[in-house]
Enzyme design. Structure first.
Site, PDB file in Angstrom:
ATOM      1  N   SER A 143      22.649 -18.379  27.962  1.00 48.79           N
ATOM      2  CA  SER A 143      21.169 -17.985  27.564  1.00 48.79           C
ATOM      3  C   SER A 143      20.476 -19.590  27.244  1.00 48.79           C
ATOM      4  O   SER A 143      21.168 -20.553  26.999  1.00 48.79           O
ATOM      5  CB  SER A 143      21.138 -17.615  26.298  1.00 48.79           C
ATOM      6  OG  SER A 143      19.806 -17.494  25.557  1.00 48.79           O
ATOM      7  N   TYR A 157      24.141 -16.575  17.429  1.00 46.46           N
ATOM      8  CA  TYR A 157      24.203 -16.245  18.886  1.00 46.46           C
ATOM      9  C   TYR A 157      23.989 -17.513  19.824  1.00 46.46           C
ATOM     10  O   TYR A 157      24.604 -17.746  20.699  1.00 46.46           O
ATOM     11  CB  TYR A 157      23.096 -15.271  19.307  1.00 46.46           C
ATOM     12  CG  TYR A 157      22.823 -14.874  20.639  1.00 46.46           C
ATOM     13  CD1 TYR A 157      23.558 -13.974  21.354  1.00 46.46           C
ATOM     14  CD2 TYR A 157      21.588 -15.509  21.216  1.00 46.46           C
ATOM     15  CE1 TYR A 157      23.440 -13.753  22.758  1.00 46.46           C
ATOM     16  CE2 TYR A 157      21.359 -15.257  22.573  1.00 46.46           C
ATOM     17  CZ  TYR A 157      22.168 -14.355  23.493  1.00 46.46           C
ATOM     18  OH  TYR A 157      21.795 -14.080  24.666  1.00 46.46           O
TER      19      TYR A 157
HETATM   20  P1  NAP Z   1      22.463  -5.274  27.635  1.00 47.95           P
HETATM   21  O1  NAP Z   1      21.556  -4.573  28.444  1.00 47.95           O
HETATM   22  O2  NAP Z   1      22.486  -4.923  26.137  1.00 47.95           O
HETATM   23  O3  NAP Z   1      23.848  -4.985  28.233  1.00 47.95           O
HETATM   24  C1  NAP Z   1      24.980  -5.341  27.615  1.00 47.95           C
HETATM   25  C2  NAP Z   1      26.242  -4.940  28.360  1.00 47.95           C
HETATM   26  O4  NAP Z   1      27.379  -5.495  27.582  1.00 47.95           O
HETATM   27  C3  NAP Z   1      26.352  -3.270  28.214  1.00 47.95           C
HETATM   28  O5  NAP Z   1      27.095  -2.957  29.397  1.00 47.95           O
HETATM   29  C4  NAP Z   1      27.381  -3.218  27.110  1.00 47.95           C
HETATM   30  O6  NAP Z   1      28.302  -2.118  27.138  1.00 47.95           O
HETATM   31  C5  NAP Z   1      28.322  -4.284  27.412  1.00 47.95           C
HETATM   32  N1  NAP Z   1      28.932  -4.928  26.094  1.00 47.95           N
HETATM   33  C6  NAP Z   1      28.600  -4.963  24.882  1.00 47.95           C
HETATM   34  N2  NAP Z   1      29.709  -5.725  24.213  1.00 47.95           N
HETATM   35  C7  NAP Z   1      30.704  -5.425  24.932  1.00 47.95           C
HETATM   36  C8  NAP Z   1      32.066  -5.744  24.618  1.00 47.95           C
HETATM   37  N3  NAP Z   1      32.646  -6.188  23.500  1.00 47.95           N
HETATM   38  N4  NAP Z   1      33.149  -5.724  25.624  1.00 47.95           N
HETATM   39  C9  NAP Z   1      32.781  -4.930  26.842  1.00 47.95           C
HETATM   40  N5  NAP Z   1      31.373  -4.858  26.938  1.00 47.95           N
HETATM   41  C10 NAP Z   1      30.334  -5.020  26.217  1.00 47.95           C
HETATM   42  O7  NAP Z   1      22.407  -6.937  27.731  1.00 47.95           O
HETATM   43  P2  NAP Z   1      21.760  -7.775  28.897  1.00 47.95           P
HETATM   44  O8  NAP Z   1      20.332  -8.330  28.262  1.00 47.95           O
HETATM   45  O9  NAP Z   1      21.914  -7.141  30.107  1.00 47.95           O
HETATM   46  O10 NAP Z   1      22.458  -9.211  28.547  1.00 47.95           O
HETATM   47  C11 NAP Z   1      23.490  -9.727  29.618  1.00 47.95           C
HETATM   48  C12 NAP Z   1      24.023 -11.003  29.194  1.00 47.95           C
HETATM   49  O11 NAP Z   1      22.619 -12.027  29.294  1.00 47.95           O
HETATM   50  C13 NAP Z   1      24.525 -11.394  27.776  1.00 47.95           C
HETATM   51  O12 NAP Z   1      25.392 -12.161  27.982  1.00 47.95           O
HETATM   52  C14 NAP Z   1      23.244 -11.870  27.120  1.00 47.95           C
HETATM   53  O13 NAP Z   1      23.744 -12.694  26.104  1.00 47.95           O
HETATM   54  C15 NAP Z   1      22.449 -12.687  28.210  1.00 47.95           C
HETATM   55  N6  NAP Z   1      21.138 -12.944  27.978  1.00 47.95           N
HETATM   56  C16 NAP Z   1      20.305 -11.857  27.702  1.00 47.95           C
HETATM   57  C17 NAP Z   1      18.909 -12.325  27.592  1.00 47.95           C
HETATM   58  C18 NAP Z   1      17.922 -11.130  27.541  1.00 47.95           C
HETATM   59  O14 NAP Z   1      16.810 -11.416  27.259  1.00 47.95           O
HETATM   60  N7  NAP Z   1      18.217  -9.731  27.774  1.00 47.95           N
HETATM   61  C19 NAP Z   1      18.622 -13.554  27.523  1.00 47.95           C
HETATM   62  C20 NAP Z   1      19.615 -14.419  27.437  1.00 47.95           C
HETATM   63  C21 NAP Z   1      20.867 -14.132  27.579  1.00 47.95           C
HETATM   64  P3  NAP Z   1      27.866  -0.612  26.494  1.00 47.95           P
HETATM   65  O15 NAP Z   1      26.328  -0.330  26.740  1.00 47.95           O
HETATM   66  O16 NAP Z   1      28.699   0.360  26.857  1.00 47.95           O
HETATM   67  O17 NAP Z   1      27.841  -0.732  25.040  1.00 47.95           O
END
Ligand code: NAP
Length: 248
Positions: A143, A157
């Protein structure tokens, strides 16, 4: 070499977008998830509709026994992992450090730091020529918070993503001679349900006016960078980072 991809947290958001893009690139794909079985099966069906073999496997990436079970399923149903996207992560509600509990800190560090390291460990046991593999590629989803610190909100985080960045650099050097590349993508504000877990589902639309590009990003825009780093097109890139933060 058959390409077998594990996307952790592939049932939603950036992970799902990555699996869908990978589906047209010749990968067999495992979509890992934590709790939402129907969302994972839905992504699996979409991936299959694009012509790729896919399975959905529940496993908590912060638990090594579950990771071992996850990799065993992939070995049996798709073949040994050659490509890994460490995407799953968690976040808690905005808080100052003096109010953060030990439980919160351990949960975040387990899912965001220990999880990707353990998933990489079990990938290396399949990718490394020393263990009978033929090399591979790992992309960690970090991130821009790792650079910015997320003061007053999510310092824990941000620190977990800082650790992931350092892991990316160190592991890249450790395995470069074994034909394994390790890189990271650092998203900025992206429209996904991740923000529901941070306590503010409308966070991106609220803040996008203050961003350099005046908009949040899409999961697809992040997935494009992940897929490039994962692929042979990035064959001389290792230990490097692509920021997909709209200038933030
Ligand atoms: P998201 O839509 O909340 O999806 C999270 C995914 O991770 C879901 O499939 C969830 O499964 C799974 N998950 C969560 N905890 C887990 C665990 N302990 N073991 C296995 N699976 C797990 O998140 P996203 O926004 O796509 O984020 C993906 C990545 O991008 C993350 O690393 C996040 O830190 C990074 N990121 C996101 C943003 C943003 O603005 N969205 C910004 C910077 C970085 P379930 O649904 O089954 O719980």
């Amino acid at each position: 070499m058959e390409k077998v991809l594990l996307v952790t947290g592939g049932s939603r958001g950036i992970g799902a977008a990555t699996a869908l893009l990978a589906a047209t690139e010749g990968y067999r794909i495992c979509i890992n998830y934590l709790s939402d079985h129907s969302a994972a099966e839905q992504v699996c069906s979409q991936v299959r509709a694009l012509g790729a073999q896919a399975i959905a496997v529940q496993a908590d990436v912060s638990n090594e026994d579950e990771i071992i079970r996850l990799y065993s399923r992939i070995d049996a149903e798709l073949g040994p992992v050659t490509h890994l996207v460490n995407n799953a992560a968690s976040i808690s509600h905005a808080s100052r450090v003096e109010d953060m509990s030990e439980f919160r800190l351990l949960k975040i560090m387990m899912s965001n730091v220990v999880g990707p390291i353990l998933c990489s460990k079990h990938a290396l046991l399949r990718m490394s020529p020393q263990h009978g593999g033929q090399g591979g590629s790992i992309v960690n989803v970090s991130s821009v918070a790792s650079r910015l610190g997320a003061a007053n909100e999510y310092v824990d985080y941000a620190a977990s993503k800082g650790a992931l960045d350092t892991f990316t650099i160190g592991l890249a050097k450790e395995v470069a001679g074994q034909g394994i590349r390790v890189n990271a993508v650092r998203p900025g504000y992206i429209f996904t349900d991740f923000h529901v877990h941070s306590g503010d589902p409308f966070r991106v639309s609220k803040l996008e006016g203050d961003l350099p590009m005046r908009r949040g990003g899409t999961a697809q825009e992040v997935a494009e960078a992940i897929i490039w780093l994962l692929s042979d097109k990035a064959s001389y890139a290792t230990g490097t980072f692509i920021d997909v933060g709209g200038g933030r």
